[in-house]
Scaffold this motif. Structure first.
Motif, PDB file in Angstrom:
ATOM      1  N   THR A 197       0.827  -1.217   0.000  1.00 61.19           N
ATOM      2  CA  THR A 197       0.000   0.000   0.000  1.00 61.19           C
ATOM      3  C   THR A 197       0.863   1.270   0.000  1.00 61.19           C
ATOM      4  O   THR A 197       0.469   2.274  -0.591  1.00 61.19           O
ATOM      5  N   ALA A 198       2.036   1.218   0.647  1.00 63.96           N
ATOM      6  CA  ALA A 198       2.907   2.407   0.639  1.00 63.96           C
ATOM      7  C   ALA A 198       3.458   2.628  -0.774  1.00 63.96           C
ATOM      8  O   ALA A 198       3.513   3.763  -1.248  1.00 63.96           O
ATOM      9  N   LEU A 199       3.836   1.536  -1.429  1.00 60.99           N
ATOM     10  CA  LEU A 199       4.327   1.656  -2.814  1.00 60.99           C
ATOM     11  C   LEU A 199       3.213   2.212  -3.712  1.00 60.99           C
ATOM     12  O   LEU A 199       3.448   3.082  -4.551  1.00 60.99           O
ATOM     13  N   HIS A 200       2.012   1.713  -3.496  1.00 57.81           N
ATOM     14  CA  HIS A 200       0.874   2.191  -4.282  1.00 57.81           C
ATOM     15  C   HIS A 200       0.597   3.669  -3.988  1.00 57.81           C
ATOM     16  O   HIS A 200       0.374   4.461  -4.913  1.00 57.81           O
ATOM     17  N   ALA A 201       0.641   4.040  -2.695  1.00 60.30           N
ATOM     18  CA  ALA A 201       0.385   5.443  -2.328  1.00 60.30           C
ATOM     19  C   ALA A 201       1.437   6.365  -2.941  1.00 60.30           C
ATOM     20  O   ALA A 201       1.113   7.480  -3.367  1.00 60.30           O
ATOM     21  N   LEU A 202       2.690   5.901  -3.021  1.00 61.64           N
ATOM     22  CA  LEU A 202       3.736   6.704  -3.666  1.00 61.64           C
ATOM     23  C   LEU A 202       3.403   6.933  -5.139  1.00 61.64           C
ATOM     24  O   LEU A 202       3.633   8.021  -5.677  1.00 61.64           O
ATOM     25  N   HIS A 203       2.850   5.896  -5.777  1.00 62.74           N
ATOM     26  CA  HIS A 203       2.440   6.039  -7.180  1.00 62.74           C
ATOM     27  C   HIS A 203       1.292   7.042  -7.307  1.00 62.74           C
ATOM     28  O   HIS A 203       1.236   7.812  -8.265  1.00 62.74           O
ATOM     29  N   VAL A 204       0.356   6.995  -6.348  1.00 54.38           N
ATOM     30  CA  VAL A 204      -0.766   7.944  -6.377  1.00 54.38           C
ATOM     31  C   VAL A 204      -0.229   9.369  -6.251  1.00 54.38           C
ATOM     32  O   VAL A 204      -0.617  10.269  -7.015  1.00 54.38           O
ATOM     33  N   ILE A 205       0.706   9.564  -5.307  1.00 55.09           N
ATOM     34  CA  ILE A 205       1.266  10.908  -5.094  1.00 55.09           C
ATOM     35  C   ILE A 205       2.026  11.361  -6.354  1.00 55.09           C
ATOM     36  O   ILE A 205       1.848  12.488  -6.826  1.00 55.09           O
ATOM     37  N   GLY A 206       2.833  10.459  -6.901  1.00 53.10           N
ATOM     38  CA  GLY A 206       3.586  10.789  -8.123  1.00 53.10           C
ATOM     39  C   GLY A 206       2.655  11.149  -9.271  1.00 53.10           C
ATOM     40  O   GLY A 206       2.866  12.157  -9.973  1.00 53.10           O
ATOM     41  N   GLY A 207       1.616  10.352  -9.452  1.00 49.78           N
ATOM     42  CA  GLY A 207       0.641  10.615 -10.519  1.00 49.78           C
ATOM     43  C   GLY A 207      -0.062  11.944 -10.306  1.00 49.78           C
ATOM     44  O   GLY A 207      -0.265  12.709 -11.254  1.00 49.78           O
ATOM     45  N   ALA A 208      -0.410  12.229  -9.040  1.00 53.32           N
ATOM     46  CA  ALA A 208      -1.115  13.480  -8.733  1.00 53.32           C
ATOM     47  C   ALA A 208      -0.222  14.687  -9.005  1.00 53.32           C
ATOM     48  O   ALA A 208      -0.709  15.725  -9.470  1.00 53.32           O
ATOM     49  N   VAL A 209       1.085  14.537  -8.733  1.00 52.37           N
ATOM     50  CA  VAL A 209       2.023  15.645  -8.992  1.00 52.37           C
ATOM     51  C   VAL A 209       2.072  15.939 -10.501  1.00 52.37           C
ATOM     52  O   VAL A 209       1.989  17.099 -10.929  1.00 52.37           O
ATOM     53  N   VAL A 210       2.176  14.882 -11.305  1.00 49.86           N
ATOM     54  CA  VAL A 210       2.234  15.057 -12.767  1.00 49.86           C
ATOM     55  C   VAL A 210       0.921  15.656 -13.288  1.00 49.86           C
ATOM     56  O   VAL A 210       0.922  16.627 -14.070  1.00 49.86           O
ATOM     57  N   ILE A 211      -0.198  15.089 -12.839  1.00 49.55           N
ATOM     58  CA  ILE A 211      -1.507  15.592 -13.278  1.00 49.55           C
ATOM     59  C   ILE A 211      -1.686  17.048 -12.830  1.00 49.55           C
ATOM     60  O   ILE A 211      -2.186  17.889 -13.575  1.00 49.55           O
ATOM     61  N   GLY A 212      -1.223  17.344 -11.604  1.00 53.02           N
ATOM     62  CA  GLY A 212      -1.304  18.715 -11.081  1.00 53.02           C
ATOM     63  C   GLY A 212      -0.481  19.687 -11.919  1.00 53.02           C
ATOM     64  O   GLY A 212      -0.926  20.799 -12.206  1.00 53.02           O
ATOM     65  N   TYR A 213       0.711  19.248 -12.322  1.00 57.80           N
ATOM     66  CA  TYR A 213       1.561  20.110 -13.156  1.00 57.80           C
ATOM     67  C   TYR A 213       0.875  20.379 -14.507  1.00 57.80           C
ATOM     68  O   TYR A 213       0.842  21.519 -14.977  1.00 57.80           O
ATOM     69  N   LEU A 214       0.334  19.322 -15.103  1.00 63.02           N
ATOM     70  CA  LEU A 214      -0.315  19.495 -16.418  1.00 63.02           C
ATOM     71  C   LEU A 214      -1.616  20.304 -16.305  1.00 63.02           C
ATOM     72  O   LEU A 214      -2.054  20.918 -17.270  1.00 63.02           O
ATOM     73  N   TRP A 215      -2.210  20.280 -15.129  1.00 70.95           N
ATOM     74  CA  TRP A 215      -3.425  21.068 -14.881  1.00 70.95           C
ATOM     75  C   TRP A 215      -3.070  22.547 -14.680  1.00 70.95           C
ATOM     76  O   TRP A 215      -3.797  23.436 -15.080  1.00 70.95           O
ATOM     77  N   GLY A 216      -1.906  22.787 -14.037  1.00 70.83           N
ATOM     78  CA  GLY A 216      -1.487  24.153 -13.716  1.00 70.83           C
ATOM     79  C   GLY A 216      -0.536  24.718 -14.765  1.00 70.83           C
ATOM     80  O   GLY A 216      -0.951  25.002 -15.903  1.00 70.83           O
ATOM     81  N   PRO A 217       0.757  24.858 -14.403  1.00 76.55           N
ATOM     82  CA  PRO A 217       1.699  25.514 -15.331  1.00 76.55           C
ATOM     83  C   PRO A 217       1.857  24.797 -16.669  1.00 76.55           C
ATOM     84  O   PRO A 217       2.037  25.447 -17.705  1.00 76.55           O
ATOM     85  N   GLY A 218       1.763  23.475 -16.654  1.00 80.13           N
ATOM     86  CA  GLY A 218       1.953  22.706 -17.890  1.00 80.13           C
ATOM     87  C   GLY A 218       0.851  22.907 -18.917  1.00 80.13           C
ATOM     88  O   GLY A 218       1.012  22.562 -20.093  1.00 80.13           O
ATOM     89  N   SER A 219      -0.282  23.471 -18.481  1.00 77.90           N
ATOM     90  CA  SER A 219      -1.421  23.606 -19.404  1.00 77.90           C
ATOM     91  C   SER A 219      -1.226  24.737 -20.426  1.00 77.90           C
ATOM     92  O   SER A 219      -2.033  24.879 -21.352  1.00 77.90           O
ATOM     93  N   LYS A 220      -0.127  25.522 -20.250  1.00 78.68           N
ATOM     94  CA  LYS A 220       0.158  26.597 -21.225  1.00 78.68           C
ATOM     95  C   LYS A 220       0.372  26.016 -22.623  1.00 78.68           C
ATOM     96  O   LYS A 220       0.141  26.684 -23.630  1.00 78.68           O
ATOM     97  N   LEU A 221       0.818  24.769 -22.663  1.00 78.98           N
ATOM     98  CA  LEU A 221       1.101  24.117 -23.949  1.00 78.98           C
ATOM     99  C   LEU A 221      -0.151  24.035 -24.834  1.00 78.98           C
ATOM    100  O   LEU A 221      -0.045  23.996 -26.067  1.00 78.98           O
ATOM    101  N   TRP A 222      -1.313  24.029 -24.200  1.00 80.08           N
ATOM    102  CA  TRP A 222      -2.579  23.943 -24.952  1.00 80.08           C
ATOM    103  C   TRP A 222      -2.684  25.067 -25.983  1.00 80.08           C
ATOM    104  O   TRP A 222      -3.202  24.876 -27.088  1.00 80.08           O
ATOM    105  N   LYS A 223      -2.151  26.271 -25.604  1.00 80.96           N
ATOM    106  CA  LYS A 223      -2.263  27.441 -26.495  1.00 80.96           C
ATOM    107  C   LYS A 223      -1.350  27.310 -27.712  1.00 80.96           C
ATOM    108  O   LYS A 223      -1.694  27.766 -28.793  1.00 80.96           O
ATOM    109  N   THR A 224      -0.179  26.694 -27.513  1.00 86.95           N
ATOM    110  CA  THR A 224       0.791  26.637 -28.616  1.00 86.95           C
ATOM    111  C   THR A 224       0.732  25.325 -29.398  1.00 86.95           C
ATOM    112  O   THR A 224       0.945  25.310 -30.609  1.00 86.95           O
ATOM    113  N   ASP A 225       0.484  24.223 -28.707  1.00 88.48           N
ATOM    114  CA  ASP A 225       0.476  22.910 -29.378  1.00 88.48           C
ATOM    115  C   ASP A 225      -0.600  22.011 -28.744  1.00 88.48           C
ATOM    116  O   ASP A 225      -0.296  21.124 -27.934  1.00 88.48           O
ATOM    117  N   PRO A 226      -1.868  22.256 -29.065  1.00 92.87           N
ATOM    118  CA  PRO A 226      -2.959  21.535 -28.387  1.00 92.87           C
ATOM    119  C   PRO A 226      -2.907  20.016 -28.552  1.00 92.87           C
ATOM    120  O   PRO A 226      -3.242  19.275 -27.624  1.00 92.87           O
TER     121      PRO A 226
END
Lengths: 257, 69
Positions: A197-226
Motif C-alpha cells: 500500500t505504501a508503494l501504491h500510495a507513492l504512485h498515487v502521489i507521483g501521478g497526482a504531482v504530474v496531473i497537477g503540473y499538467l493542470w497548472g503551469p503545464g497547461s500553457k502548452l494547450w495554447k501553442t500545441d494543443p
C-alpha cells in the motif's frame, strides 16, 4: 534534426513516441507489483492454517477509497475526452476533480496508517494480552482503549474492530513483557500490507504531482500545441488508470480475502 | 492501447470488483453475525455495478470516433 512521431502517430504502429514509452514503463511496473503480489500469495499459502490474520483492516474505509479511485479514473478520462472535443474549460474542471480525489485517497490512507501505528498489542508477564489504541504513555504506566484477548483470537479475525466492548485499561510498565504497535514489524501480513500500500500510495502521489503540473503551469502548452498537450494528458491518464487498476487488485486481496 | 481502451478494461475490472464486494456483503449477511447493513451494502453494490455498466455504454457512445490504439 526533428524527432519524428512526437505528436503524430507512426502509420504502421498507430502510436506516437510517448505512448510507446509509457507502455514500456507500465510493463516494468507490472513486473514490480507482480513480484510483490506473488510474494503475498506465497506467504499466505505458506502460513500455518488459522495463523494468517484476517479482519485487521477496516473494509469500509478500503471500499470508500476504492470508490474514490474509480471516480478519479472517470474524471481523468472525461478530462482527456474534453480536450479531444476542444473544450479546455471542461478539462480544467474534470482534472481539478481528479487532483482533489487523489488527495482524498492519500488523506484517507494516512488516517488508516495512523490508526495502525497507534493500535497496540500489549503482552503482560503472565501472558495476558490486551489489544487497543494507546491513550496515554508515562514512565510508570500506559493506558489503552481496548479489550482483553484470548490466544489465537487475532488469527480468527475477532480482535480488531470486533463487537467486543472497549474500555480504558491502565497497565503498569512493570507488568509489561512486550508492547508493540501494528506497524510493518508486527507480523508478516502487516509487512506485506505496508509494502504494497505504501508503494501504491507513492504512485498515487507521483501521478497526482504530474496531473497537477499538467493542470497548472503545464497547461500553457494547450495554447501553442494543443495536440501535443492532449497526448500528454492521455499519457498521464494511462498511468493513472494503471495505478487505479493496481488498487482494484489490492483491495480484495488485502481487505476481503 | 489508447486511454479509451484502457478505461474500458478498468471499468470492466471495477464492475467485477463491485459485484464481488456485493457477494461478500451478502455472504456476511447470511453468515453467523449478519446485519441489515450487510444486505443494504450488498444491494447497493449490485446497483453500483449496474451503474458502471450503464456508464461504460455511455462512454463508448461518447467516444465513438476515438481510436482504440
Amino acid at each position: 534534426m526533428e524527432i519524428p512521431y512526437v505528436v503524430q502517430p507512426r502509420q504502421d504502429t498507430g502510436l506516437y513516441n510517448a505512448k510507446v514509452g509509457i507502455w514500456l514503463f507500465l510493463a516494468s511496473e507490472v513486473m514490480l507489483f507482480g513480484a510483490l503480489f506473488s510474494s503475498y500469495i506465497i506467504l499466505r499459502i505458506g502460513a500455518a492454517p488459522g495463523e494468517w490474520p484476517v479482519g485487521l483492516l477496516n473494509v469500509w474505509i478500503g471500499m470508500g477509497n476504492t470508490l474514490v479511485l474509480i471516480t478519479s479514473s472517470i474524471t481523468v478520462v472525461l478530462a482527456w475526452a474534453s480536450l479531444k472535443m476542444n473544450n479546455f474549460a471542461k478539462f480544467k474542471v474534470y482534472q481539478g476533480f481528479t487532483i482533489l480525489l487523489a488527495m482524498t485517497f492519500v488523506v484517507i490512507k494516512s488516517f488508516e496508517y495512523t490508526d495502525k501505528f497507534t493500535h497496540y498489542e500489549v503482552v503482560l508477564q503472565d501472558n495476558t494480552i490486551y489489544d487497543g489504541h494507546l491513550k496515554e504513555r508515562t514512565p510508570t504506566h500506559v493506558v489503552i482503549h481496548g479489550h482483553k484477548v484470548e490466544h489465537g483470537r487475532h488469527a480468527e479475525g475477532e480482535a480488531h474492530g470486533s463487537k467486543t466492548p472497549h474500555t480504558d485499561i491502565r497497565i503498569e510498565r512493570a507488568q509489561i513483557k512486550k508492547m508493540e504497535n501494528y506497524g510493518p514489524w508486527h507480523n508478516t501480513y502487516l509487512a506485506i500490507y505496508f509494502t504494497l500500500t505504501a508503494l501504491h500510495a507513492l504512485h498515487v502521489i507521483g501521478g497526482a504531482v504530474v496531473i497537477g503540473y499538467l493542470w497548472g503551469p503545464g497547461s500553457k502548452l494547450w495554447k501553442t500545441d494543443p495536440e501535443r498537450f492532449t497526448n500528454r494528458i492521455e499519457i498521464s491518464g494511462l498511468f493513472w488508470h494503471f495505478v487505479d487498476l493496481v488498487w482494484i487488485f489490492l483491495f480484495p486481496v488485502l481487505y476481503l480475502l | 492501447m489508447s486511454l479509451k481502451a484502457f478505461h474500458i478494461v478498468f471499468i470492466a475490472a471495477s464492475t467485477l470488483l463491485v459485484l464481488g464486494f456485493g457477494a461478500w456483503c451478502l455472504r456476511n449477511y447470511f453468515g453467523k453475525n449478519g446485519a441489515g447493513v450487510d444486505l443494504a451494502l450488498g444491494a447497493g453494490s449490485f446497483l453500483l455495478a449496474a451503474g458502471l455498466v450503464i456508464y461504460g455504454k455511455y462512454f463508448l457512445k461518447k467516444l465513438k470516433r476515438i481510436s482504440y490504439l
